[in-house]
Design a protein around this motif. Sequence first.
Motif, short mmCIF file in Angstrom:
data_model
loop_
_atom_site.label_atom_id
_atom_site.label_comp_id
_atom_site.label_asym_id
_atom_site.label_seq_id
_atom_site.Cartn_x
_atom_site.Cartn_y
_atom_site.Cartn_z
N ASN A 105 2.77 -13.24 11.43
CA ASN A 105 2.98 -12.66 12.75
C ASN A 105 1.61 -12.36 13.36
N VAL A 106 1.29 -13.00 14.46
CA VAL A 106 0.01 -12.77 15.13
C VAL A 106 -0.01 -11.37 15.71
N ILE A 107 -1.10 -10.67 15.48
CA ILE A 107 -1.29 -9.31 15.99
C ILE A 107 -2.04 -9.42 17.31
N LYS A 108 -1.41 -8.93 18.38
CA LYS A 108 -1.93 -9.21 19.73
C LYS A 108 -2.67 -8.05 20.39
N THR A 109 -2.40 -6.82 19.96
CA THR A 109 -3.04 -5.68 20.60
C THR A 109 -3.59 -4.73 19.54
N GLU A 110 -4.42 -3.82 19.96
CA GLU A 110 -4.95 -2.84 19.01
C GLU A 110 -3.83 -1.95 18.48
N ALA A 111 -2.89 -1.56 19.34
CA ALA A 111 -1.76 -0.74 18.88
C ALA A 111 -0.95 -1.49 17.82
N HIS A 112 -0.73 -2.77 18.04
CA HIS A 112 0.00 -3.60 17.06
C HIS A 112 -0.79 -3.68 15.75
N PHE A 113 -2.11 -3.83 15.87
CA PHE A 113 -2.96 -3.86 14.68
C PHE A 113 -2.83 -2.57 13.87
N LEU A 114 -2.94 -1.44 14.54
CA LEU A 114 -2.84 -0.16 13.85
C LEU A 114 -1.46 0.03 13.22
N ASP A 115 -0.42 -0.35 13.94
CA ASP A 115 0.93 -0.29 13.37
C ASP A 115 1.04 -1.17 12.13
N ALA A 116 0.45 -2.37 12.17
CA ALA A 116 0.55 -3.31 11.05
C ALA A 116 -0.17 -2.78 9.81
N VAL A 117 -1.40 -2.28 9.98
CA VAL A 117 -2.11 -1.80 8.78
C VAL A 117 -1.42 -0.57 8.20
N ARG A 118 -0.81 0.24 9.04
CA ARG A 118 -0.06 1.41 8.54
C ARG A 118 1.24 0.96 7.87
N TYR A 119 1.98 0.07 8.51
CA TYR A 119 3.24 -0.43 7.96
C TYR A 119 3.03 -1.03 6.57
N VAL A 120 1.99 -1.82 6.41
CA VAL A 120 1.73 -2.50 5.14
C VAL A 120 1.56 -1.50 4.01
N VAL A 121 0.72 -0.49 4.20
CA VAL A 121 0.45 0.46 3.10
C VAL A 121 1.57 1.48 2.92
N LEU A 122 2.47 1.60 3.91
CA LEU A 122 3.61 2.51 3.76
C LEU A 122 4.82 1.85 3.09
N ASN A 123 4.74 0.58 2.75
CA ASN A 123 5.87 -0.09 2.11
C ASN A 123 6.40 0.64 0.89
N PRO A 124 5.56 1.10 -0.04
CA PRO A 124 6.10 1.80 -1.22
C PRO A 124 6.78 3.13 -0.88
N VAL A 125 6.30 3.80 0.17
CA VAL A 125 6.93 5.05 0.60
C VAL A 125 8.30 4.74 1.19
N THR A 126 8.34 3.74 2.07
CA THR A 126 9.60 3.34 2.70
C THR A 126 10.63 2.90 1.66
N ALA A 127 10.15 2.24 0.60
CA ALA A 127 11.05 1.76 -0.46
C ALA A 127 11.45 2.87 -1.43
N GLY A 128 10.91 4.08 -1.27
CA GLY A 128 11.26 5.19 -2.14
C GLY A 128 10.56 5.17 -3.49
N LEU A 129 9.46 4.43 -3.59
CA LEU A 129 8.73 4.34 -4.86
C LEU A 129 7.71 5.46 -5.04
N CYS A 130 7.32 6.08 -3.93
CA CYS A 130 6.39 7.21 -3.98
C CYS A 130 6.51 7.97 -2.66
N ASP A 131 6.01 9.20 -2.64
CA ASP A 131 6.03 10.01 -1.42
C ASP A 131 4.72 9.96 -0.67
N ASP A 132 3.65 9.60 -1.36
CA ASP A 132 2.31 9.55 -0.76
C ASP A 132 1.76 8.14 -1.00
#
Length: 187
Positions: A105-132
Amino acid sequence: MGRALRIQPIEGSVHVTARGIRRDRIFADDDDRRMFMALLAQSVYRCRWKCLAYCLMTNHFHLVLSLSEPNLATGMHRLNGVYARRFNERHGYVGHLFEARYASNVIKTEAHFLDAVRYVVLNPVTAGLCDDPADWEWSSFRATAGLERCPRFLAAARVRAHFGRGATGAARYSSFVRDRAAFLLGA
């Protein structure tokens, strides 16, 4: 009919992901994850990519990459192909490891970029594997937040620069990610 060519933004960023066939695991243990990380580092150097974020889950992975030339398809073909062969050899399997070619997925804006880098590292939290996100060893969060030494292939300073210089950038990045984690957990 062949598949459509992928857009490969030069000097832009792209969010890349690949999932195991039938959503089966692609990482059986930490040795598999270390093997993938070594291959990712080789791909980053060989293809002259900048790796801005990553997260290895059990049945999929995420990358945020910046490209210097239109070689995403070539690099991902090699990364996934070599990893799949080594995984199958190591575990005595045959056949496909990944359900399809990688998604991007091409990242087109700075807001999209920031959302993407946050989304990626939050995957384990979202999956319930850790809280932090700092508790998940297999993502770029700890290095980008300045909590551990940065792997040579990770361009963490480029991400932190969106939040400020030096320790301030690392702290603001950490807050940016952890605040969202707290929201997701209902804290």
